[in-house]
Design a protein around this motif. Structure first.
Motif, mmCIF file in Angstrom:
data_model
loop_
_atom_site.group_PDB
_atom_site.id
_atom_site.type_symbol
_atom_site.label_atom_id
_atom_site.label_comp_id
_atom_site.label_asym_id
_atom_site.label_seq_id
_atom_site.Cartn_x
_atom_site.Cartn_y
_atom_site.Cartn_z
ATOM 1 N N TYR A 32 -33.908 -9.173 -34.697
ATOM 2 C CA TYR A 32 -33.732 -9.968 -33.482
ATOM 3 C C TYR A 32 -32.503 -10.863 -33.576
ATOM 4 N N ARG A 33 -32.252 -11.416 -34.750
ATOM 5 C CA ARG A 33 -31.074 -12.275 -34.944
ATOM 6 C C ARG A 33 -29.801 -11.555 -34.518
ATOM 7 N N TYR A 34 -29.640 -10.328 -34.950
ATOM 8 C CA TYR A 34 -28.423 -9.589 -34.622
ATOM 9 C C TYR A 34 -28.343 -9.296 -33.139
ATOM 10 N N PHE A 35 -29.455 -8.943 -32.510
ATOM 11 C CA PHE A 35 -29.437 -8.660 -31.076
ATOM 12 C C PHE A 35 -29.093 -9.919 -30.280
ATOM 13 N N PHE A 36 -29.637 -11.052 -30.674
ATOM 14 C CA PHE A 36 -29.371 -12.286 -29.928
ATOM 15 C C PHE A 36 -27.887 -12.635 -29.975
ATOM 16 N N TRP A 37 -27.286 -12.583 -31.163
ATOM 17 C CA TRP A 37 -25.854 -12.919 -31.242
ATOM 18 C C TRP A 37 -24.992 -11.839 -30.610
ATOM 19 N N PHE A 38 -25.465 -10.607 -30.605
ATOM 20 C CA PHE A 38 -24.768 -9.535 -29.880
ATOM 21 C C PHE A 38 -24.657 -9.882 -28.396
ATOM 22 N N THR A 39 -25.751 -10.309 -27.794
ATOM 23 C CA THR A 39 -25.729 -10.678 -26.381
ATOM 24 C C THR A 39 -24.913 -11.946 -26.149
ATOM 25 N N VAL A 40 -24.972 -12.893 -27.093
ATOM 26 C CA VAL A 40 -24.195 -14.133 -26.958
ATOM 27 C C VAL A 40 -22.706 -13.832 -26.960
ATOM 28 N N TYR A 41 -22.247 -13.015 -27.904
ATOM 29 C CA TYR A 41 -20.818 -12.716 -27.985
ATOM 30 C C TYR A 41 -20.360 -11.805 -26.849
ATOM 31 N N ASN A 47 -38.852 -22.615 -34.188
ATOM 32 C CA ASN A 47 -38.722 -21.288 -33.594
ATOM 33 C C ASN A 47 -37.390 -20.655 -33.968
ATOM 34 N N PHE A 48 -36.324 -21.442 -33.905
ATOM 35 C CA PHE A 48 -34.985 -20.944 -34.215
ATOM 36 C C PHE A 48 -34.910 -20.473 -35.663
ATOM 37 N N LYS A 49 -35.457 -21.295 -36.563
ATOM 38 C CA LYS A 49 -35.432 -20.941 -37.978
ATOM 39 C C LYS A 49 -36.289 -19.714 -38.251
ATOM 40 N N PRO A 85 -22.323 -11.492 -38.714
ATOM 41 C CA PRO A 85 -23.527 -10.724 -39.051
ATOM 42 C C PRO A 85 -23.654 -10.471 -40.547
ATOM 43 N N ALA A 86 -22.573 -10.689 -41.303
ATOM 44 C CA ALA A 86 -22.597 -10.454 -42.746
ATOM 45 C C ALA A 86 -23.242 -11.610 -43.511
ATOM 46 N N ILE A 87 -23.445 -12.749 -42.860
ATOM 47 C CA ILE A 87 -24.059 -13.904 -43.526
ATOM 48 C C ILE A 87 -25.535 -13.611 -43.774
ATOM 49 N N LYS A 88 -25.955 -13.767 -45.024
ATOM 50 C CA LYS A 88 -27.344 -13.536 -45.373
ATOM 51 C C LYS A 88 -28.189 -14.732 -44.930
ATOM 52 N N SER A 89 -29.287 -14.446 -44.250
ATOM 53 C CA SER A 89 -30.176 -15.499 -43.761
ATOM 54 C C SER A 89 -31.612 -14.994 -43.837
ATOM 55 N N PRO A 90 -32.244 -15.113 -45.013
ATOM 56 C CA PRO A 90 -33.612 -14.592 -45.186
ATOM 57 C C PRO A 90 -34.586 -15.204 -44.181
ATOM 58 N N LEU A 91 -35.438 -14.365 -43.634
ATOM 59 C CA LEU A 91 -36.458 -14.836 -42.706
ATOM 60 C C LEU A 91 -37.569 -15.553 -43.463
ATOM 61 N N LEU A 92 -38.310 -16.408 -42.756
ATOM 62 C CA LEU A 92 -39.325 -17.235 -43.405
ATOM 63 C C LEU A 92 -40.514 -16.430 -43.894
ATOM 64 N N HIS A 93 -40.767 -15.269 -43.261
ATOM 65 C CA HIS A 93 -41.864 -14.412 -43.700
ATOM 66 C C HIS A 93 -41.555 -12.979 -43.307
#
Length: 291
Positions: free
Chosen positions: A147-156, A252-254, A268-276
């Motif tokens: 979802y993170r990638y899709f959200f920033w895809f739409t933002v850009y 929610n954002f985190k 998109p190359a920045i690593k950002s592990p999800l909380l679960h």
């Protein structure tokens, strides 16, 4: 827009294989060709008429354009390559522990228990963790992991089309020759000089580019309009009224963007592990199972 979505959903459910074979290449091709077209027009035609090609502002415009295109295509590719299917979980997490079993639901298609907020996609033929929707522009299902990638895809996509429209309008304001070829300007001024001046290739190009810019701006704007409430309230496209998982904007954002949060905006190359892993979802109130 709603009519198109309903129509696509009907065709996808009725003819899933044919839909994938036509909609995926068309959607991905539209993004790739549109990005290439508008970037080329802006940087080789519009921007040089606003800024000196040898000046600092022109070089800065190129850097901004490269950054935006990189994030559009990078997030699009990462979204496609990142699976959010239940099958992507480790084997031991595809089976609920006894304490969580009452929260999991049975999928009639997959014939297995799936975690909360997961549901089946007829096009992907599997269950997706926190499924949001199936996106033809990334040729993938949008869920917990991507979802993170899709959200920033739409933002850009939105940022890029806004800047493209803004530079085009700026050109019309500062360049009198281009403005004389702009049809709506003459309509607003209420005089018929447009008809007497004649129609040439530049005139057609100016007006076609304006129409394309407007459409290119409206479409991603509508896409991001659906996603901002989803991110803000921690809902999904099809469960927008389910507010059980809304823990406040920061949480929610985190939860959806990962531990590095807003830094994911940069690349998109920045690593950002999800909380679960997408199987345990904290709610405002305990979920009571109905027997």
């Amino acid at each position: 827009m709603c009519f198109v979505m309903v129509g696509c959903k009907y065709v996808a459910n009725a003819y899933p294989r044919q839909f994938i074979m036509t909609a995926h290449p068309a959607g991905v091709g539209l993004v790739l060709s549109g990005t290439a077209f508008f970037t080329s027009v802006e940087m080789f035609y519009v921007v040089p008429m606003i800024f000196d090609p040898n000046g600092l502002m022109y070089k800065l415009a190129w850097l901004v354009a490269i950054f935006i295109v990189y994030n559009i295509l990078g997030n699009m590719l990462a979204c496609h390559r990142t699976s959010s299917s239940v099958a992507s979980l480790p084997k031991d997490r595809q089976i609920p522990i006894p304490e969580e079993k009452h929260l999991w639901e049975h999928c009639d298609h997959c014939q297995m228990l799936v975690p909360p907020r997961s549901w089946h996609c007829n096009l992907c033929r599997c269950c997706i963790l926190r499924r949001d929707h199936h996106c033809i522009f990334t040729a993938s299902c949008i869920g917990h992991n991507n979802y993170r990638y899709f959200f920033w895809f739409t933002v850009y996509m939105t940022i890029g089309t806004v800047l493209a429209l803004a530079t085009y309008l700026l050109l019309l304001i500062i360049n009198e020759e281009i403005r004389r070829k702009y049809m709506l300007f003459h309509f607003f001024q209420l005089y018929p000089s447009f008809l007497t001046s004649g129609i040439d290739l530049l005139c057609v190009l100016v007006n076609v580019l304006f129409v394309l810019n407007v459409y290119a701006f409206i479409f991603p704007l509508m896409m991001i309009a659906f996603q901002i409430p989803t991110l803000y309230l921690n809902t999904t496209f099809y469960t927008s009224k389910d507010l059980r998982y809304n823990l406040g904007f920061r949480e929610n954002f985190k939860c959806l963007m990962g531990t590095r949060g807003l830094w994911t905006f940069l690349s998109p190359a920045i690593k950002s592990p999800l909380l679960h892993d997408g199987t345990k979802w904290e709610t405002k109130q305990p979920i009571v199972s109905i027997c």
